[in-house]
Design a protein around this motif. Structure first.
Motif, short mmCIF file in Angstrom:
data_model
loop_
_atom_site.label_atom_id
_atom_site.label_comp_id
_atom_site.label_asym_id
_atom_site.label_seq_id
_atom_site.Cartn_x
_atom_site.Cartn_y
_atom_site.Cartn_z
N ALA A 65 -4.87 -1.30 -8.71
CA ALA A 65 -6.18 -0.65 -8.57
C ALA A 65 -6.13 0.76 -9.14
O ALA A 65 -5.05 1.34 -9.34
CB ALA A 65 -6.58 -0.61 -7.10
N GLU A 120 -10.75 1.05 -4.66
CA GLU A 120 -10.95 -0.21 -3.91
C GLU A 120 -10.20 -0.08 -2.58
O GLU A 120 -9.16 -0.70 -2.38
CB GLU A 120 -10.43 -1.40 -4.71
CG GLU A 120 -11.12 -1.61 -6.05
CD GLU A 120 -10.55 -2.76 -6.83
OE1 GLU A 120 -10.90 -3.91 -6.51
OE2 GLU A 120 -9.75 -2.51 -7.75
N GLN A 151 -10.44 -1.30 0.29
CA GLN A 151 -10.18 -2.49 1.09
C GLN A 151 -8.84 -3.12 0.75
O GLN A 151 -8.21 -3.78 1.59
CB GLN A 151 -11.32 -3.53 0.91
CG GLN A 151 -11.34 -4.27 -0.41
CD GLN A 151 -11.96 -3.46 -1.56
OE1 GLN A 151 -12.30 -2.29 -1.40
NE2 GLN A 151 -12.12 -4.10 -2.71
N LEU A 152 -8.37 -2.91 -0.48
CA LEU A 152 -7.06 -3.44 -0.86
C LEU A 152 -5.94 -2.68 -0.17
O LEU A 152 -4.96 -3.29 0.30
CB LEU A 152 -6.89 -3.37 -2.38
CG LEU A 152 -7.88 -4.18 -3.22
CD1 LEU A 152 -7.56 -4.04 -4.70
CD2 LEU A 152 -7.89 -5.64 -2.81
N GLY A 164 -3.55 -3.81 -3.83
CA GLY A 164 -3.98 -2.58 -4.48
C GLY A 164 -3.05 -2.01 -5.52
O GLY A 164 -3.32 -0.92 -6.04
N CYS A 168 -8.38 5.63 -3.11
CA CYS A 168 -8.44 4.43 -3.94
C CYS A 168 -9.88 4.01 -4.22
O CYS A 168 -10.74 4.07 -3.33
CB CYS A 168 -7.68 3.29 -3.27
SG CYS A 168 -7.62 1.77 -4.25
#
Length: 458
Positions: free
Chosen positions: A280, A326, A328-329, A277, A324
């Motif tokens: 990200a 994303e 999942q990162l 991440g 975030c």
């Protein structure tokens, strides 16, 4: 018996003079190099292991100083139900094996030499690092004695020019270096050595190289190890190596806390942390703050390791996951932290660095973090990632030459990290058309320390 002891950032080794020739003792199974790593079922148990193996003359004083830690070790044994005869500490390859098998359990440390000389440490942390160094020295010494069949009493131990990053003429550097030497000296005494001297590692590497010279030359020794890079300008050859006093032959030296570990850390930060991440965006569209991601891979910085493991960072990452774009990162980064796999991630970066010497690109296997996780890393990306530490290393070469006031006839390159083609290219770009020679990248320092030990103790 007299020996040279290379207590290195990446590896430890011991050399002895045997019938006029130098040989390295077996210190990790049948191997003559032991990775500088330690794993213990509990960090409190390291102090206990040191106390068990101390010479009687030193034990009472040590027990008095470490009374609190030793009581904590007894408590940990009861809590973990560890039997008195159960092995609780492992070094070298065994340490890595236990860490990879159970990274979230126990205590693992790689390259403890990197922490020597660090500023701002509380006394209890100083004692803790001292015990780690002592435990490793004890293990290496005992294994060497077992393979040699003789007791080792007198030693010369290698030291970098500077243990940490301050300039050599800085007062902080002097204090840092003295702190590190005090720890190494006490550890060596507690390990059972009766006489201990120190020698600059690049000079030790140069002494080993000097045996091959059939004419007098001015040599720039470039020793690029795991934690530090050191350079020395030395007059060498048949007329010099017979001298008992070599002070006039040492024309200049420089050193800094930058080495192979820094290359691995930079590569991990640039090419692996985006998987967790780092690049990200936040839901607001703003870029992701990078400090915590860099702390995760800065495994040679005790402050960064402490911050990444702290409760505050755990809470921060939970909030970061919510913010975030994303998430999942960030979840992947949280698992990395909980499972204590940051050391393993930097090890993967190191393996990529080594593999890129022979193939391009490479794809690290990160399935220990998540099934099928990988990325591609090219030689060009490696070169870009390590540009800044490489620049620092080449400045050290120029500094040593400037101190000497003359150009070298030949450049002798040694140290495990010096095998990289990128480093050789950087040396050639910086110093021009001067012959570059290689030695035993892992054994030169040990051999030189052994030569010097035999000269001063014999």
């Amino acid at each position: 018996m007299i020996c040279g002891f290379d207590y290195g950032t990446s590896n430890c080794a011991i050399g002895v003079k045997d019938g006029g020739a130098i040989r390295l003792a077996q210190v990790d199974g049948d191997k003559t190099f032991m990775p500088s790593a330690l794993y213990s079922l509990g960090r409190e148990l390291i102090c206990e292991q040191v106390a068990h193996h101390l010479p009687p003359s030193l034990k009472d004083e040590f027990v008095a100083i470490r009374r609190g830690q030793l009581q904590s070790a007894l408590r940990v044994r009861r809590e973990l139900d560890i039997a008195t005869d159960e092995q609780v500490m492992f070094v070298g390859h065994q340490a890595f094996a236990h860490y990879f098998a159970d990274p979230e359990e126990g205590y693992f440390v790689k390259s403890p030499k990197s922490f020597l000389g660090a500023s701002g440490l509380r006394p209890e942390f100083m004692h803790f690092f001292e015990d780690i160094v002592t435990a490793m020295m004890l293990s290496v010494k005992q294994r060497a004695e077992l393979s040699l069949g003789r007791e080792l009493k007198q030693t010369v131990i290698g030291r970098p020019v500077n243990f940490q990053g301050a300039p050599a003429n800085d007062t902080g550097a002097e204090l840092s270096n003295q702190q590190a030497l005090d720890i190494l000296g006490r550890a060596a005494t507690r390990a059972g050595f009766t006489d201990v001297e120190f020698l600059y590692e690049p000079i030790a590497a140069g002494l080993s190289f000097e045996r091959s010279l059939d004419k007098n030359q001015t040599v720039l020794v470039v020793d690029i190890g795991g934690g530090t890079s050191d350079c020395a300008m030395v007059r060498m050859g048949p007329q010099h190596r017979v001298k008992d006093d070599r002070r006039d032959d040492f024309l200049g030296h420089s050193g800094e806390r930058v080495g192979g570990n820094d290359l691995d850390i930079q590569l991990a930060g640039r090419q692996l942390m985006p998987l967790f991440g780092m690049n990200a965006l936040l839901k607001t569209g703003k870029p992701m703050p990078t400090k915590t991601f860099l702390d995760a891979v800065c495994t040679n910085d005790v402050g960064a390791l402490g911050r990444f493991a702290s409760l505050e960072t755990g809470l921060y990452l939970e909030q970061l996951q919510r913010d975030c774009a994303e998430p999942q990162l960030i979840e992947r980064l949280i698992r990395l932290r909980e499972n204590k796999q940051n050391q393993q991630l930097v090890r993967s970066a190191e393996e990529c660095k080594i593999a890129l010497s022979e193939q391009d690109p490479v794809a690290p296997d990160l399935s220990y973090i998540e099934a099928g996780l990988t990325t591609q890393i090219s030689a060009a990306q490696l070169e870009q990632a390590i540009a800044r530490p490489l620049e620092r290393i080449t400045r050290l070469m120029e500094e040593a030459i400037a101190q000497a006031g003359e150009q070298p006839d030949v450049i002798f390159v040694t140290g495990g990290s010096a095998r990289s083609p990128l480093i050789r290219q950087a040396v050639a770009r910086t110093l021009g058309d001067i012959p570059i020679l290689d030695g035993d990248h892992f054994g030169s320092v040990t051999a030189g320390l052994t030569e010097w030990a035999d000269k001063i103790f014999r």
